[in-house]
Design a protein around this motif. Structure first.
Motif, PDB file in Angstrom:
ATOM      1  N   ALA A 112       0.668  -1.102  -0.013  1.00 27.58           N
ATOM      2  CA  ALA A 112       0.002   0.147   0.046  1.00 27.58           C
ATOM      3  C   ALA A 112       0.719   1.196   0.018  1.00 27.58           C
ATOM      4  N   THR A 113       0.224   2.432  -0.617  1.00 26.35           N
ATOM      5  CA  THR A 113       1.250   3.401  -0.846  1.00 26.35           C
ATOM      6  C   THR A 113       0.115   4.758  -0.319  1.00 26.35           C
ATOM      7  N   GLN A 149       5.161   3.696   1.929  1.00 28.65           N
ATOM      8  CA  GLN A 149       4.575   2.441   1.588  1.00 28.65           C
ATOM      9  C   GLN A 149       4.818   1.382   2.674  1.00 28.65           C
ATOM     10  N   TRP A 150       3.983   0.483   2.816  1.00 31.90           N
ATOM     11  CA  TRP A 150       4.147  -0.548   3.605  1.00 31.90           C
ATOM     12  C   TRP A 150       3.527  -1.927   3.158  1.00 31.90           C
ATOM     13  N   VAL A 151       3.824  -3.078   3.850  1.00 30.26           N
ATOM     14  CA  VAL A 151       3.623  -4.142   3.283  1.00 30.26           C
ATOM     15  C   VAL A 151       2.235  -4.554   3.648  1.00 30.26           C
ATOM     16  N   ALA A 152       1.087  -4.508   2.981  1.00 38.73           N
ATOM     17  CA  ALA A 152      -0.075  -4.761   3.788  1.00 38.73           C
ATOM     18  C   ALA A 152      -0.690  -6.314   3.682  1.00 38.73           C
ATOM     19  N   GLY A 153       0.048  -7.025   3.074  1.00 37.47           N
ATOM     20  CA  GLY A 153      -0.176  -8.464   3.396  1.00 37.47           C
ATOM     21  C   GLY A 153       1.096  -9.123   2.394  1.00 37.47           C
ATOM     22  N   VAL A 154       1.389 -10.327   2.933  1.00 36.34           N
ATOM     23  CA  VAL A 154       2.699 -11.181   2.446  1.00 36.34           C
ATOM     24  C   VAL A 154       2.431 -12.570   2.762  1.00 36.34           C
ATOM     25  N   GLY A 163       8.007   1.473   5.560  1.00 32.35           N
ATOM     26  CA  GLY A 163       8.060   1.328   7.047  1.00 32.35           C
ATOM     27  C   GLY A 163       7.106   0.119   7.296  1.00 32.35           C
ATOM     28  N   GLY A 164       6.771   0.061   8.777  1.00 25.84           N
ATOM     29  CA  GLY A 164       5.669  -0.869   8.855  1.00 25.84           C
ATOM     30  C   GLY A 164       6.382  -2.153   9.575  1.00 25.84           C
ATOM     31  N   ARG A 165       5.363  -3.164  10.070  1.00 32.35           N
ATOM     32  CA  ARG A 165       5.677  -4.126  10.854  1.00 32.35           C
ATOM     33  C   ARG A 165       6.411  -5.280   9.897  1.00 32.35           C
ATOM     34  N   SER A 166       6.235  -5.338   8.482  1.00 35.42           N
ATOM     35  CA  SER A 166       6.992  -6.192   7.841  1.00 35.42           C
ATOM     36  C   SER A 166       8.153  -5.655   6.960  1.00 35.42           C
TER      37      SER A 166
END
Length: 535
Positions: free
Chosen positions: A355-356, A363-368, A455-458
């Protein structure tokens, strides 16, 4: 260590013919009688292995060796034997039961290369290699474009041909040497030329026509003929393979593990000794100097001198550049305008959503979903992916979402129908290389200038995917000094995924396209208290 020597082979007789009729074509032993090393003889005997009926065991051969090992002289010796020597089965010895050879009737041989220079690596060896006695006996005739002889009075010939595949369709040839297959790719006609060779082999009456490919280790990002040969060899050697195992793949490479220190000369020389085997003429000290030349990349050293299959191209993202774009901020609040990018697989790789933030470029990883390599039945959960997508559209104001369809075509159609005007397919494969290369250049530039942050948790997973990507030039320029490139895994079998890197680019492009289409960042108003509000 050499594989076991076959019990039934014409190779011993072919080798004896070569050593009795050929000369060393170059080097300190020029014009001396030709002699195979043990390694070379082992390959020759395996290549001419026959079954109980006298049919060849191997339909196609691949001789993969380090640069300077002697692939072209060995191939030239085999070609001259195919022209004049005892290379076809003629029964067994009466008392010994050993297979006997005879000459091919009027052989027609093609030397295939991507261009004339590559064919000349082999063809220029014929004249100095054939002894004067053999040349006189068989009425040898050599010109630049054709080589002829008349064994038993029958016209036989060798022709060099380049990758103009249409001109060779239907040619009935008894033997092919395909040179430098690591350079034969779709762009130079090499893939289609090799396909023509395969079709032509099937047309030869008697089924004894064959092809021998000689190559260095291929770059696994280039999709070359050499890579196709390697993949076919790997497939044929799987326990579950049910077809005929008819590809002889002969390779000697340096055994290198994680403890190998590329900067240690002693370790490098030990690796070279492994890769070059019994090629006593190779000056390893000179090879070492070539490896230490700043113009020689690590990937090139591994492929050309250690004979190892590694990517010979650059990493797409420098770790320092990526790390400087890190932003420790919290994820955007709900209902924030965002763009989405999706790239995925089903079973062989990872699937990711990035997501941006439309306002900030964060940006961050919304799902992987990453492959579990210990579970052979592993597959991405489509239910989880759909749930994540639904949550994103519910929690945020998705302005534009791009999805790369391969392996997810039905789901992508459903998403486009579910969110019309917002969701769209975004193809990254096929004929879209230039489009994707330009989008990647824009994304790389945005990260370099920190217009795009992350950034973000992932974040560690995101970083790992981005740094695993390697480049492949597609033509055109990304700037005054940089070529346009696409990104790829280091090899098709690599366990290092790059899907989040591609999803990040797709998400960024969705944001750029939305801005181009007229989206504007929200205006931030400052509320000024009005004294009359107190009344």
């Amino acid at each position: 260590m050499l594989d076991p020597w076959p019990n039934r082979s014409l190779g011993w007789q072919v080798g004896e013919w070569c050593e009795g009729n050929l000369l060393v074509p170059e080097g300190p032993r020029y014009n001396e009688p030709w002699e195979f090393t043990e390694e070379q003889m082992h390959f020759l005997v395996r290549w001419y292995e026959v079954d109980a009926l006298g049919d060849f065991v191997w339909r196609r051969g691949v001789l993969r060796r380090a640069k300077g090992w002697g692939k072209d002289p060995v191939a030239a010796a085999i070609v001259l034997a195919e022209l004049l020597g005892p290379v076809r089965y003629a029964g067994n010895g009466t008392h010994t039961g050993v297979p006997k050879g005879r000459q091919e009737h009027a052989p027609r041989i093609d030397i295939v290369g991507v261009n004339e220079d590559s064919t000349q690596n082999t063809t220029t060896l014929f004249d100095p290699m054939l002894s004067p006695a053999a040349a006189a006996e068989h009425r040898w005739y050599a010109r630049e474009k054709i080589f002829r002889a008349y064994p038993n009075g029958l016209k036989s010939e060798i022709r060099p041909v380049t990758a103009s595949h249409r001109g060779r369709e239907g040619a009935r040839r008894t033997f092919y040497v395909i040179g430098e297959t690591h350079q034969m790719v779709k762009g130079n006609g090499g893939i289609r030329m090799d396909e023509v060779v395969s079709r032509n082999l099937a047309k030869r009456v008697g089924g004894q026509a064959r092809a021998l490919a000689i190559t260095n280790a291929h770059d696994p990002t280039e999709e070359s003929v050499a890579e196709r040969d390697y993949d076919s060899h790997v497939e044929q050697n799987k326990a579950e393979y049910k077809g005929v195992r008819d590809i002889l793949y002969d390779s000697l490479e340096a055994e290198i593990d994680d403890s190998f220190d590329f900067d240690d000369d002693d370790q490098v020389k030990a690796a070279l000794k492994q890769a070059y085997g019994d090629s006593y003429w190779v000056p390893l000290d000179r090879i070492l100097k070539t490896i230490r030349d700043p113009k020689t990349s690590v990937g090139e050293a591994h492929r050309f001198y250690f004979n190892r299959i590694v990517a010979g191209v650059s990493s797409w993202m420098d770790p320092e550049t990526w790390d400087k774009a890190y932003d420790p901020r919290k994820l955007p609040k709900k209902k924030t305008p965002i763009a989405l990018g999706f790239d995925g697989s089903r079973r062989r790789d990872a699937t990711g959503i990035v997501a941006t933030d439309m306002d900030t470029g964060f940006q961050w990883v919304a799902g992987v979903w990453e492959k579990d390599w210990l579970d052979p039945e592993w597959e991405v959960s489509e239910e989880q992916v759909n749930h994540t997508m639904d949550e994103l559209f519910a929690d945020y104001k998705v302005i534009r979402a791009y999805f790369d369809p391969p392996f997810w075509e039905a789901a992508v159609r459903e998403w486009i129908g579910k969110w019309p005007g917002v969701a769209a397919a975004y193809y990254t494969a096929g004929s879209n290389n230039l489009k994707i290369a330009r989008a990647l250049a824009a994304y790389h530039d945005a990260i370099s200038t920190r217009a795009c942050t992350h950034g973000g948790r992932s974040g560690e997973v995101f970083r790992r995917h981005v740094l695993a990507a390697v480049t492949r030039e597609v033509g055109g320029r990304a700037g005054e000094e940089e070529s346009l490139v696409t990104i790829w895994k280091k090899s098709k079998d690599s366990r290092e995924s790059i899907d989040l890197g591609m999803a990040g680019m797709i998400s960024w492009q969705a944001r750029l396209d939305a801005i181009t289409a007229g989206w504007r960042a929200r205006k931030k108003f400052r509320v000024v208290p009005n004294p009359e509000w107190d009344d």
